[in-house]
Design a protein around this motif. Structure first.
Motif, PDB file in Angstrom:
ATOM      1  N   GLU A 115       0.823  -1.205   0.000  1.00  0.00           N
ATOM      2  CA  GLU A 115       0.000   0.000   0.000  1.00  0.00           C
ATOM      3  C   GLU A 115       0.863   1.262   0.000  1.00  0.00           C
ATOM      4  OE1 GLU A 115      -2.467  -0.405   3.409  1.00  0.00           O
ATOM      5  OE2 GLU A 115      -3.815  -1.863   2.481  1.00  0.00           O
ATOM      6  N   HIS A 116       1.938   1.245   0.777  1.00  0.00           N
ATOM      7  CA  HIS A 116       2.779   2.439   0.934  1.00  0.00           C
ATOM      8  C   HIS A 116       3.673   2.666  -0.292  1.00  0.00           C
ATOM      9  CE1 HIS A 116       4.969   5.536   3.176  1.00  0.00           C
ATOM     10  NE2 HIS A 116       6.092   5.002   2.692  1.00  0.00           N
ATOM     11  N   LEU A 117       4.208   1.600  -0.860  1.00  0.00           N
ATOM     12  CA  LEU A 117       5.166   1.724  -1.959  1.00  0.00           C
ATOM     13  C   LEU A 117       4.514   1.559  -3.326  1.00  0.00           C
ATOM     14  CD1 LEU A 117       8.060  -0.435  -0.416  1.00  0.00           C
ATOM     15  CD2 LEU A 117       7.844   2.061  -0.369  1.00  0.00           C
ATOM     16  N   GLN A 118       3.308   0.969  -3.368  1.00  0.00           N
ATOM     17  CA  GLN A 118       2.633   0.604  -4.610  1.00  0.00           C
ATOM     18  C   GLN A 118       3.394  -0.543  -5.283  1.00  0.00           C
ATOM     19  OE1 GLN A 118      -0.411   1.994  -5.289  1.00  0.00           O
ATOM     20  NE2 GLN A 118      -0.053   3.034  -3.332  1.00  0.00           N
ATOM     21  N   LYS A 119       2.686  -1.257  -6.169  1.00  0.00           N
ATOM     22  CA  LYS A 119       3.272  -2.476  -6.720  1.00  0.00           C
ATOM     23  C   LYS A 119       4.509  -2.213  -7.574  1.00  0.00           C
ATOM     24  CE  LYS A 119       0.146  -2.938 -10.745  1.00  0.00           C
ATOM     25  NZ  LYS A 119      -0.837  -1.893 -10.471  1.00  0.00           N
ATOM     26  N   GLU A 120       4.642  -0.986  -8.134  1.00  0.00           N
ATOM     27  CA  GLU A 120       5.811  -0.689  -8.954  1.00  0.00           C
ATOM     28  C   GLU A 120       7.086  -0.577  -8.109  1.00  0.00           C
ATOM     29  OE1 GLU A 120       2.186   0.247 -11.070  1.00  0.00           O
ATOM     30  OE2 GLU A 120       2.936   0.983  -9.154  1.00  0.00           O
ATOM     31  N   ARG A 121       6.992   0.016  -6.888  1.00  0.00           N
ATOM     32  CA  ARG A 121       8.161   0.174  -6.029  1.00  0.00           C
ATOM     33  C   ARG A 121       8.287  -0.968  -5.024  1.00  0.00           C
ATOM     34  NH1 ARG A 121       8.265   4.882  -2.623  1.00  0.00           N
ATOM     35  NH2 ARG A 121      10.484   4.443  -2.386  1.00  0.00           N
ATOM     36  N   PHE A 122       7.208  -1.725  -4.849  1.00  0.00           N
ATOM     37  CA  PHE A 122       7.219  -2.826  -3.896  1.00  0.00           C
ATOM     38  C   PHE A 122       8.337  -3.815  -4.213  1.00  0.00           C
ATOM     39  CE2 PHE A 122       5.907  -7.261  -3.217  1.00  0.00           C
ATOM     40  CZ  PHE A 122       5.832  -7.294  -1.837  1.00  0.00           C
ATOM     41  N   LEU A 254      -3.423 -11.259 -14.542  1.00  0.00           N
ATOM     42  CA  LEU A 254      -3.745 -12.673 -14.745  1.00  0.00           C
ATOM     43  C   LEU A 254      -2.802 -13.307 -15.762  1.00  0.00           C
ATOM     44  CD1 LEU A 254      -5.562 -15.070 -14.121  1.00  0.00           C
ATOM     45  CD2 LEU A 254      -7.129 -14.274 -15.908  1.00  0.00           C
ATOM     46  N   ALA A 255      -2.463 -12.585 -16.827  1.00  0.00           N
ATOM     47  CA  ALA A 255      -1.542 -13.115 -17.831  1.00  0.00           C
ATOM     48  C   ALA A 255      -0.160 -13.359 -17.225  1.00  0.00           C
ATOM     49  CB  ALA A 255      -1.438 -12.145 -19.009  1.00  0.00           C
ATOM     50  N   LEU A 256       0.272 -12.488 -16.343  1.00  0.00           N
ATOM     51  CA  LEU A 256       1.580 -12.653 -15.709  1.00  0.00           C
ATOM     52  C   LEU A 256       1.581 -13.828 -14.739  1.00  0.00           C
ATOM     53  CD1 LEU A 256       2.514  -8.898 -15.090  1.00  0.00           C
ATOM     54  CD2 LEU A 256       3.341 -10.420 -16.898  1.00  0.00           C
ATOM     55  N   VAL A 257       0.470 -14.029 -14.043  1.00  0.00           N
ATOM     56  CA  VAL A 257       0.359 -15.193 -13.159  1.00  0.00           C
ATOM     57  C   VAL A 257       0.436 -16.478 -13.976  1.00  0.00           C
ATOM     58  CG1 VAL A 257      -1.150 -16.425 -11.552  1.00  0.00           C
ATOM     59  CG2 VAL A 257      -0.946 -13.948 -11.388  1.00  0.00           C
ATOM     60  N   LYS A 258      -0.263 -16.514 -15.108  1.00  0.00           N
ATOM     61  CA  LYS A 258      -0.222 -17.694 -15.986  1.00  0.00           C
ATOM     62  C   LYS A 258       1.199 -17.957 -16.485  1.00  0.00           C
ATOM     63  CE  LYS A 258      -4.951 -17.454 -17.808  1.00  0.00           C
ATOM     64  NZ  LYS A 258      -5.767 -17.186 -19.029  1.00  0.00           N
ATOM     65  N   LEU A 259       1.912 -16.895 -16.863  1.00  0.00           N
ATOM     66  CA  LEU A 259       3.279 -17.051 -17.346  1.00  0.00           C
ATOM     67  C   LEU A 259       4.163 -17.660 -16.267  1.00  0.00           C
ATOM     68  CD1 LEU A 259       5.494 -16.550 -19.476  1.00  0.00           C
ATOM     69  CD2 LEU A 259       5.780 -14.253 -18.476  1.00  0.00           C
ATOM     70  N   GLY A 260       4.026 -17.166 -15.036  1.00  0.00           N
ATOM     71  CA  GLY A 260       4.821 -17.696 -13.931  1.00  0.00           C
ATOM     72  C   GLY A 260       4.563 -19.169 -13.693  1.00  0.00           C
ATOM     73  N   ALA A 298       2.382 -10.379  -8.987  1.00  0.00           N
ATOM     74  CA  ALA A 298       1.162 -10.363  -9.795  1.00  0.00           C
ATOM     75  C   ALA A 298      -0.009 -11.007  -9.067  1.00  0.00           C
ATOM     76  CB  ALA A 298       1.414 -11.061 -11.127  1.00  0.00           C
ATOM     77  N   ALA A 299       0.235 -12.139  -8.410  1.00  0.00           N
ATOM     78  CA  ALA A 299      -0.847 -12.836  -7.698  1.00  0.00           C
ATOM     79  C   ALA A 299      -1.361 -12.015  -6.524  1.00  0.00           C
ATOM     80  CB  ALA A 299      -0.356 -14.201  -7.218  1.00  0.00           C
ATOM     81  N   LEU A 300      -0.452 -11.453  -5.738  1.00  0.00           N
ATOM     82  CA  LEU A 300      -0.863 -10.651  -4.585  1.00  0.00           C
ATOM     83  C   LEU A 300      -1.606  -9.403  -5.046  1.00  0.00           C
ATOM     84  CD1 LEU A 300      -0.637 -10.842  -1.513  1.00  0.00           C
ATOM     85  CD2 LEU A 300       1.470  -9.501  -1.647  1.00  0.00           C
ATOM     86  N   SER A 301      -1.123  -8.755  -6.099  1.00  0.00           N
ATOM     87  CA  SER A 301      -1.793  -7.564  -6.630  1.00  0.00           C
ATOM     88  C   SER A 301      -3.173  -7.921  -7.173  1.00  0.00           C
ATOM     89  CB  SER A 301      -0.947  -6.927  -7.737  1.00  0.00           C
ATOM     90  OG  SER A 301       0.314  -6.533  -7.255  1.00  0.00           O
ATOM     91  N   LEU A 302      -3.281  -9.088  -7.819  1.00  0.00           N
ATOM     92  CA  LEU A 302      -4.569  -9.526  -8.357  1.00  0.00           C
ATOM     93  C   LEU A 302      -5.579  -9.744  -7.244  1.00  0.00           C
ATOM     94  CD1 LEU A 302      -6.102 -10.373 -10.936  1.00  0.00           C
ATOM     95  CD2 LEU A 302      -5.248 -12.699 -10.580  1.00  0.00           C
ATOM     96  N   LEU A 303      -5.153 -10.363  -6.157  1.00  0.00           N
ATOM     97  CA  LEU A 303      -6.053 -10.565  -5.021  1.00  0.00           C
ATOM     98  C   LEU A 303      -6.482  -9.234  -4.418  1.00  0.00           C
ATOM     99  CD1 LEU A 303      -4.418 -13.628  -3.218  1.00  0.00           C
ATOM    100  CD2 LEU A 303      -6.594 -13.583  -4.441  1.00  0.00           C
ATOM    101  N   TYR A 304      -5.582  -8.273  -4.371  1.00  0.00           N
ATOM    102  CA  TYR A 304      -5.914  -6.959  -3.810  1.00  0.00           C
ATOM    103  C   TYR A 304      -6.981  -6.245  -4.640  1.00  0.00           C
ATOM    104  CZ  TYR A 304      -2.030  -7.053  -0.460  1.00  0.00           C
ATOM    105  OH  TYR A 304      -1.187  -7.366   0.582  1.00  0.00           O
TER     106      TYR A 304
END
Length: 363
Positions: A115-122, A254-260, A298-304
């Motif tokens: 939440e504090h850093l956002q997914k780009e800086r996380f 979702l596409a990134l989760v599938k790739l992983g 990607a998975a954690l962000s998708l759940l959020y």
């Protein structure tokens, strides 16, 4: 300063994880534990991580006080490793306590970091955890003449984890003011295929987290070289954590989760098909960047995006995937350990991918 505190927490938390995952199976093997016993021991902590979130559905809130209790419990559990490690059944108890406490500690801080850093800086903060994991893998491989050295590093790592966690949360208004409970109930079934995929992927990881060191050394690769393989995988993970922001912006989560998941299935198959090839082992480890770093964010962000209860979503993410999935994966890896171990793991990862295909993001 907040970035430094979060990064310090991640660094030492994953130092603890590194010692526990990379070296504890080998330590137990040297102490006379059988493969099924090792699988059972390393199934306990994930199992506790699975059960813990259910207590927070109605009965408890993950408050600052509960968080500090979990830090104390984790420290106490590792202290208890010393007198119990020679006794299989007694050693189960501190492992269960450690799993329960870790199931509260990481989601509490990681939700704030996201939440504090956002997914780009996380990812740039989370990569310090990968650095800690990598460094302890290299350092301890040279100082494991006595198994107690592993326990010493565990104790030092959890102590410094607790220090940074306390430093981050003490007098931090975000943690002092607990979030009001959301009226929206926490549901699972409308995302059942996503949860199933997260579970199955971590089942496949049971072969890696619990038996990779044993598997590689059994195929003629030295313990020190195996530690370099662990480190190489983490280096690849660090690179992707640092540069993943453009991927997260350009492609759907979702596409990134599938790739992983797909690359994880390929990774396990390579380890099965070429068990004695050091080159292939390094190639397989390079895929850890996608198996863990990209998939995790990607998975954690998708759940959020689906849940308003972000701390609870993070707890169940760790509970269902690393918890229940880790528990089943550890037991299965202990039972199926042998030449076909990573073939089974690859098949389970493919089932995870099938589950994602069934999952409709619009749900």
């Amino acid at each position: 300063m907040i970035f430094f505190k979060i990064s310090g927490f991640f660094f030492f938390y994953f130092v603890v994880t590194g010692v526990y995952v990379i070296f504890m199976p080998k330590i137990l093997l040297l102490l006379g534990y059988s493969a099924p016993q090792i699988g059972a021991i390393f199934a306990l902590a994930p199992l506790m991580r699975f059960f813990v979130p259910f207590f927070f559905l109605k009965h408890f809130e993950l408050t600052q006080k509960v968080f500090y209790t979990a830090l104390g419990g984790a420290l106490f559990s590792i202290v208890m490793f010393y007198p119990t490690i020679h006794h299989f059944y007694l050693f189960m108890l501190p492992n269960m306590l450690l799993g329960a406490c870790l199931g509260m500690i990481l989601p509490y801080v990681e939700t704030y970091a996201m939440e504090h850093l956002q997914k780009e800086r996380f990812g740039r903060s989370r990569l310090f955890g990968s650095i800690g994991f990598m460094l302890i893998g290299i350092i301890l491989a040279r100082h494991l003449e006595d198994y107690t050295n592993g326990l010493h590093y565990l104790l030092l790592g959890i102590s410094l984890t607790a220090f940074f966690a306390y430093w981050l949360t003490k007098n931090n208004t975000h943690f002092a003011n607990t979030d009001a409970k959301k009226e929206e109930p926490f549901h699972f079934f409308h995302l059942k295929y996503l949860w199933l995929s997260l579970f199955l992927l971590q089942v496949s990881f049971g072969a890696f987290y619990n038996f990779f060191t044993i598997y590689e050394t059994a195929h003629g690769i030295s313990l020190e070289t195996t530690s370099y393989l662990w480190a190489f995988g983490v280096i690849c993970e660090i690179i992707l954590f640092y540069f993943q922001a453009p991927l997260l912006q350009r492609f759907s989560l979702l596409a990134l989760v599938k790739l992983g998941v797909f690359l994880t299935a390929l990774r396990w198959f390579l380890l099965f098909a070429f068990p004695s090839s050091l080159f292939i082992s390094y190639a397989a480890q390079s895929l850890h960047a996608f198996s863990f770093a990209l998939h995790h964010t990607a998975a954690l962000s998708l759940l959020y995006t689906f849940y308003a209860h972000k701390k609870l979503a993070a707890q169940f993410y760790y509970g269902f995937s690393f918890g229940l999935g880790g528990f089943v994966g550890a037991l299965m890896a202990g039972y199926f350990y042998g030449e076909y171990l990573y073939l089974y793991a690859s098949f389970i990862a493919l089932l995870s991918l099938v589950s994602l295909v069934l999952f409709k993001e619009k749900e």
